[in-house]
Design a protein around this motif. Structure first.
Motif, PDB file in Angstrom:
ATOM      1  N   HIS A 336      15.173  49.133  16.886  1.00  0.00           N
ATOM      2  CA  HIS A 336      13.878  48.291  16.911  1.00  0.00           C
ATOM      3  C   HIS A 336      14.108  46.891  17.278  1.00  0.00           C
ATOM      4  O   HIS A 336      13.232  46.105  17.372  1.00  0.00           O
ATOM      5  N   ALA A 337      15.306  46.234  17.463  1.00  0.00           N
ATOM      6  CA  ALA A 337      15.463  44.986  17.675  1.00  0.00           C
ATOM      7  C   ALA A 337      15.224  44.546  18.952  1.00  0.00           C
ATOM      8  O   ALA A 337      15.260  45.322  19.951  1.00  0.00           O
ATOM      9  N   ASP A 338      14.978  43.205  19.202  1.00  0.00           N
ATOM     10  CA  ASP A 338      14.525  42.750  20.596  1.00  0.00           C
ATOM     11  C   ASP A 338      15.853  42.830  21.389  1.00  0.00           C
ATOM     12  O   ASP A 338      16.965  42.443  21.034  1.00  0.00           O
ATOM     13  N   LEU A 339      15.420  43.116  22.844  1.00  0.00           N
ATOM     14  CA  LEU A 339      16.706  42.871  23.760  1.00  0.00           C
ATOM     15  C   LEU A 339      17.011  41.262  23.633  1.00  0.00           C
ATOM     16  O   LEU A 339      16.151  40.468  24.099  1.00  0.00           O
ATOM     17  N   PRO A 340      18.368  40.962  23.428  1.00  0.00           N
ATOM     18  CA  PRO A 340      18.570  39.526  23.443  1.00  0.00           C
ATOM     19  C   PRO A 340      18.295  39.095  24.913  1.00  0.00           C
ATOM     20  O   PRO A 340      19.006  39.666  26.206  1.00  0.00           O
ATOM     21  N   TRP A 341      18.098  37.858  25.177  1.00  0.00           N
ATOM     22  CA  TRP A 341      17.873  37.134  26.422  1.00  0.00           C
ATOM     23  C   TRP A 341      18.994  37.064  27.338  1.00  0.00           C
ATOM     24  O   TRP A 341      18.713  37.185  28.582  1.00  0.00           O
ATOM     25  N   VAL A 384      19.203  47.899  19.490  1.00  0.00           N
ATOM     26  CA  VAL A 384      17.918  47.205  20.564  1.00  0.00           C
ATOM     27  C   VAL A 384      16.811  48.457  20.553  1.00  0.00           C
ATOM     28  O   VAL A 384      17.306  49.546  20.559  1.00  0.00           O
ATOM     29  N   ASP A 385      15.625  47.948  20.663  1.00  0.00           N
ATOM     30  CA  ASP A 385      14.561  48.933  20.765  1.00  0.00           C
ATOM     31  C   ASP A 385      14.577  49.662  21.999  1.00  0.00           C
ATOM     32  O   ASP A 385      14.946  49.237  23.393  1.00  0.00           O
ATOM     33  N   GLN A 388      12.596  48.764  25.169  1.00  0.00           N
ATOM     34  CA  GLN A 388      13.196  47.509  25.997  1.00  0.00           C
ATOM     35  C   GLN A 388      14.487  47.722  26.726  1.00  0.00           C
ATOM     36  O   GLN A 388      14.892  47.211  27.852  1.00  0.00           O
ATOM     37  N   TRP A 392      15.159  47.622  30.850  1.00  0.00           N
ATOM     38  CA  TRP A 392      16.042  46.849  31.761  1.00  0.00           C
ATOM     39  C   TRP A 392      17.025  47.550  32.602  1.00  0.00           C
ATOM     40  O   TRP A 392      17.154  47.096  33.743  1.00  0.00           O
ATOM     41  N   GLU A 509      20.911  36.503  19.724  1.00  0.00           N
ATOM     42  CA  GLU A 509      20.869  35.590  20.859  1.00  0.00           C
ATOM     43  C   GLU A 509      22.052  34.498  20.726  1.00  0.00           C
ATOM     44  O   GLU A 509      22.092  34.021  21.837  1.00  0.00           O
TER      45      GLU A 509
END
Ligand code: FAD
Ligand code: DLZ
Ligand code: SF4
Length: 511
Positions: A336-341, A384-385, A388, A392, A509
């Motif tokens: 569930h983590a956000d995809l790093p920028w 990562v989610d 997301q 990508w 990040e």
């Protein structure tokens, strides 16, 4: 005279003998093709992918007109919202009997065509089978029915038997083995000239698409220039001939290799052409087989290449249509983590990841091992989610459509489906990347360390992944050794590794 029909041809259906065109009549029916906002924007597709598709679509429309078809073509500048709107415009003021469409490659669109479009258009919409694959969806369903476990390798053997590709008359595989993967894991030693893909000069049609995409999508991810993809079937044939001649002989040996000096190694770059319909997968496999028969390429290369198309490509399509729509909701490792920028910016100190993102931004392409073992492996280890990371991959590659991308991402990379694409996850430490590439020597991180502040992030994240999914994988016959190694490690070292991973997971990040 019977009433005319509308035949909608999608951007990835650029094949003259498509079932919908074969059923239609150029003297009576109209072809509809459209560049529309919904398809361009449901994920932020790479700009080069859009140019490729729109340019290939326009060239294909011209080819159909030369063959006598009437084509209603709606360019990007017409500002159409979706494909149904294009059909509505073409139907206006005409007596239309029905709409014919070869079934699309995405569940989202098939559902809309079946459930919403008939009412919205006041016309019946008839979907025809897409016969551009080597295994029909019914045949895949039959193959899968009643099996306890679905494994690509067994599907692939069946496909070899069914097609006769690389088969002896007595039913045995050519060379006595089904799979030569063990021979295909060489690091690139720089000894062979890297051929690179052929580059095609954009013509006036393609240049116009380049300008329009630049104008409509000025801030989208992805370099537009240089643009050198093939955009017609005959150029795609040239790309195939170039691959067979120049790259196939070494394809097997260096299939898993990565190098800073070259983004393509001996890969074919044919997926975007096959998936859009410019090349036929069976003909590609047969051409590769002929290279083996004529002594132009060794068996490990030819078998490895054919397996990707006859095996993996057909298998992932079968899994997609067998499992959708529930498949897309799977997330069995609870990621569930956000995809790093930095997946978009490329701004990371991890050399291997920065290189994969740079290649992706430049070419809308990265080869399989970069997708699987670099950006994919990192997404898996970071948790990562799934949605997301799926969006990508679907956005950034010129060959990406959900039917092929989703099983690769959700199944092969994220192990979110419980194992249809591999019984164990493809998780790996930095050691794998070091073995298969030359990235680590120029990296800010130290690949030989797992717990220091400058240690390679893959190392501690790998052990963290192993530790946090212990209950799920400890009993797996091919993973129990990993758990034994972890348990044998000194307690302080293990704690330091997990602390390093915790710090990285808190601020991905900053990697
Ligand atoms: P080559 O290495 O030359 O392989 C030859 C051909 O085999 C390819 O052209 C392709 O048609 C086929 N192939 C190879 N591997 C696969 C595979 N795993 N699944 C399906 N076909 C395969 N491939 C896509 O076509 N579209 C995608 O959207 C896509 N997304 C991916 C996402 C992830 C996370 C991963 C790990 C893989 C993905 N792949 C996808 C599979 C594979 O990476 C690409 O097909 C390949 O990199 C395309 O480059 P190439 O033509 O140079 O391939
Ligand atoms: C990927 C794509 C894009 C970006 N744009 C269009 C478009 O404008 N018109 C079109 O017909 N097809 C496009 N495509 C391809 C479709 O998204 C694809 O046909 C479906 O996802 C089914 O695979
Ligand atoms: Fe990638 Fe780690 Fe090697 Fe750096 S040290 S290139 S992060 S594997």
């Amino acid at each position: 005279m019977p009433r005319s029909r509308l035949i909608l041809v999608l951007g990835d259906q650029l094949t003259p003998d498509l079932t919908s065109l074969a059923e239609g009549d150029p003297d009576r029916d109209r072809v509809v093709m459209a560049e529309v906002r919904e398809e361009a924007e449901y994920v932020p597709h790479h700009r080069k992918k859009m140019v490729f598709l729109f340019a290939a679509m326009r060239h294909f429309a011209a080819r159909l007109r030369r063959r006598g078809w009437t084509v209603d073509y709606y360019e990007l500048d017409r500002g159409l919202g979706d494909l149904c709107e294009a059909l509505r415009r073409s139907a206006e003021g005409r007596e239309i009997a029905e709409v014919l469409i070869t079934e699309p490659g995405e569940y989202r669109l098939r559902e809309a065509m079946k459930r919403r479009w008939p009412q919205s258009l006041g016309l019946s919409v008839r979907l025809l089978e897409d016969r551009r694959f080597l295994c029909s969806l019914d045949a895949f369903r039959d193959w899968a029915a009643g099996r306890k476990q679905l494994r690509m390798e067994f599907f692939y053997r069946d496909m070899r038997r069914r097609t006769g590709l690389l088969m002896e008359p007595d039913g045995e595989p050519v060379g006595g083995r089904w799979n030569f993967d063990a021979d295909n894991r060489k690091r690139f030693d720089g000894k062979h000239r890297l051929p690179g893909p052929p580059r095609f000069e954009p013509d006036a049609t393609t240049r116009q698409v380049l300008e329009q995409v630049a104008e409509h999508y000025p801030d989208r991810f992805g370099d537009l220039e240089p643009f050198w993809f093939a955009v017609t079937a005959s150029q795609a044939e040239e790309a195939l001939a170039h691959f067979l001649d120049q790259a196939l002989p070494h394809f097997g040996d260096y299939q898993d290799a990565m190098t800073e000096g070259d983004d393509f190694l001996f890969h074919s770059l044919l997926s975007l052409y096959i998936n859009a319909g410019l090349l036929d997968p069976l003909k590609v496999c047969e051409a590769a087989e002929r290279c083996y028969q004529q002594g132009r390429a060794p068996l490990n290369a030819v078998e490895g290449f054919i397996r990707q198309i006859l095996g993996w490509r057909e298998y992932v399509r079968g899994i997609y249509w067998l499992m959708m729509p529930d498949y897309k909701e799977e997330n069995r490792l609870d990621s569930h983590a956000d995809l790093p920028w930095f997946y978009w910016s490329g701004e990371t100190d991890m050399r291997c990841v920065a290189e994969a993102v740079r290649a992706t931004r430049e070419h809308a392409y990265a080869h399989h091992i970069q997708r699987l073992m670099v950006t994919g492996n990192l997404a898996l280890l970071l948790g990562v989610d799934v949605k997301q990371i799926h969006e990508w991959y679907l956005a950034v590659y010129a060959d990406a459509y959900e039917w092929v991308e989703l099983p690769n991402t959700l199944g092969m990379v994220m192990h979110a489906d419980g194992g249809y694409l591999g019984s164990k996850p493809y998780a790996a430490s930095g050691k794998y990347i070091q073995r298969m590439s030359d990235y680590c020597a120029g990296c800010a991180y130290k690949v030989s360390s797992a717990e220091e502040d400058n240690s390679c992030p893959f190392n501690s994240l790998y052990w963290h992944f192993i530790q946090r999914h212990r209950r799920r994988f400890e009993k797996h016959p091919r993973m129990s050794r990993v758990y034994k190694n972890w348990d044998r490690m000194d307690g302080d070292k293990r704690r330091a590794i997990l602390a390093r991973a915790d710090a990285l997971l808190e601020h991905p990040e900053d990697l």
